[in-house]
Structures are given as structure tokens and as C-alpha cells.
Design a protein around this motif. Structure first.
Motif, mmCIF file in Angstrom:
data_model
loop_
_atom_site.group_PDB
_atom_site.id
_atom_site.type_symbol
_atom_site.label_atom_id
_atom_site.label_comp_id
_atom_site.label_asym_id
_atom_site.label_seq_id
_atom_site.Cartn_x
_atom_site.Cartn_y
_atom_site.Cartn_z
ATOM 1 N N ARG A 49 0.833 -1.206 0.000
ATOM 2 C CA ARG A 49 0.000 0.000 0.000
ATOM 3 C C ARG A 49 0.868 1.257 0.000
ATOM 4 N N VAL A 50 2.015 1.195 0.655
ATOM 5 C CA VAL A 50 2.941 2.327 0.644
ATOM 6 C C VAL A 50 3.450 2.562 -0.773
ATOM 7 N N ILE A 51 3.780 1.498 -1.475
ATOM 8 C CA ILE A 51 4.256 1.609 -2.869
ATOM 9 C C ILE A 51 3.242 2.354 -3.718
ATOM 10 N N PHE A 52 1.964 2.074 -3.520
ATOM 11 C CA PHE A 52 0.908 2.669 -4.341
ATOM 12 C C PHE A 52 0.278 3.903 -3.692
ATOM 13 N N GLY A 53 0.856 4.366 -2.601
ATOM 14 C CA GLY A 53 0.363 5.593 -1.974
ATOM 15 C C GLY A 53 -1.018 5.460 -1.360
ATOM 16 N N LYS A 54 -1.334 4.290 -0.854
ATOM 17 C CA LYS A 54 -2.654 4.065 -0.250
ATOM 18 C C LYS A 54 -2.562 4.032 1.260
#
Length: 133
Positions: free
Chosen positions: A128-133
Motif C-alpha cells: 500500500r505504501v508503494i501505491f500511496g494508499k
């Protein structure tokens, strides 16, 4: 004025974004021609939500848009019969996995040593951090 029947669907949103991304490379008329549309305005009609994307145009349009035909098919199917076509497709064939998703899966397998890792809370948070969520 009545709302266009397919306005705001995932397909129309995708087409608007993808055609904009390709603008420096090719025109919308060129995309329509490459996809085999006799009427260049057909892309505008589908993109605006006035009409559905004909299923038989998915492979050629995906090629013209330089995008995964599996993903485009899934988006097109969502417009047919209130999304029941997409649900039926999923029921019969399972979840559509795009070429990009296959690359992610292959990387996960390689990174994990093909150990079939469980999706832990930590792993989910990292994704989720990778995708900014």
C-alpha cells in the motif's frame, strides 16, 4: 439533458487518460484508424460514454492504445448488461490477470524464492505504501 448511459465507467475514465497520455505520439483519429473504426468520431463517442465499446474492437483498440487487451476487455465487459457480462466472464474464467500483474507475480515469486509467501499485514502495508494508499 439525460446522462450518457456509460459516462463515468471505468472504461471511459481509462480511455480519457490513455488517449491523453498518447497525445504526444498519436492523435485520437490515428488511434481510431489503427483500431479499425471507419468513423474516427467513434472513439469520442465511446470515450464520452454515449456508446459501449464493441467487444470485437477490443484487440485492435488495445494494440492502438499500447495497452493490455485483457484489461481493456474487462473494462469493456463491465459496460455490457449492467456489468453482468463481466461477472459471468469472471465466474467462468476466474479473475483476469493483466500482463503487468503477471510481471508483479513473477517478481514476488522470484523475490520469495518461490516459497508461496502468505500476505501478511506487514506485506500488505508495504504494498500500500508503494501505491500511496
Amino acid at each position: 439533458m439525460p446522462k450518457k448511459p456509460y459516462e463515468g465507467t471505468r472504461l471511459t475514465t481509462f480511455l480519457q487518460k490513455r488517449i491523453l497520455e498518447l497525445r504526444p505520439i498519436k492523435t485520437q483519429a490515428e488511434i481510431a484508424s489503427e483500431a479499425g473504426f471507419v468513423n474516427a468520431n467513434m472513439i469520442s463517442i465511446v470515450k464520452s460514454g454515449s456508446a459501449r465499446l464493441p467487444i470485437d474492437r477490443v484487440p485492435a483498440l488495445a494494440k492502438a492504445l499500447n495497452t493490455d487487451p485483457r484489461h481493456l476487455l474487462q473494462l469493456a465487459l463491465e459496460q455490457w448488461v449492467g456489468g453482468t457480462a463481466a461477472r459471468t466472464f469472471d465466474e467462468i474464467f476466474g479473475t483476469v490477470v493483466t500482463l503487468n500483474e503477471i510481471s508483479w507475480l513473477n517478481e514476488i515469486r522470484d523475490a520469495s524464492g518461490h516459497s508461496d509467501p502468505a500476505l501478511t499485514t506487514r506485506a500488505r502495508s508495504s504494498l500500500r505504501v508503494i501505491f500511496g494508499k
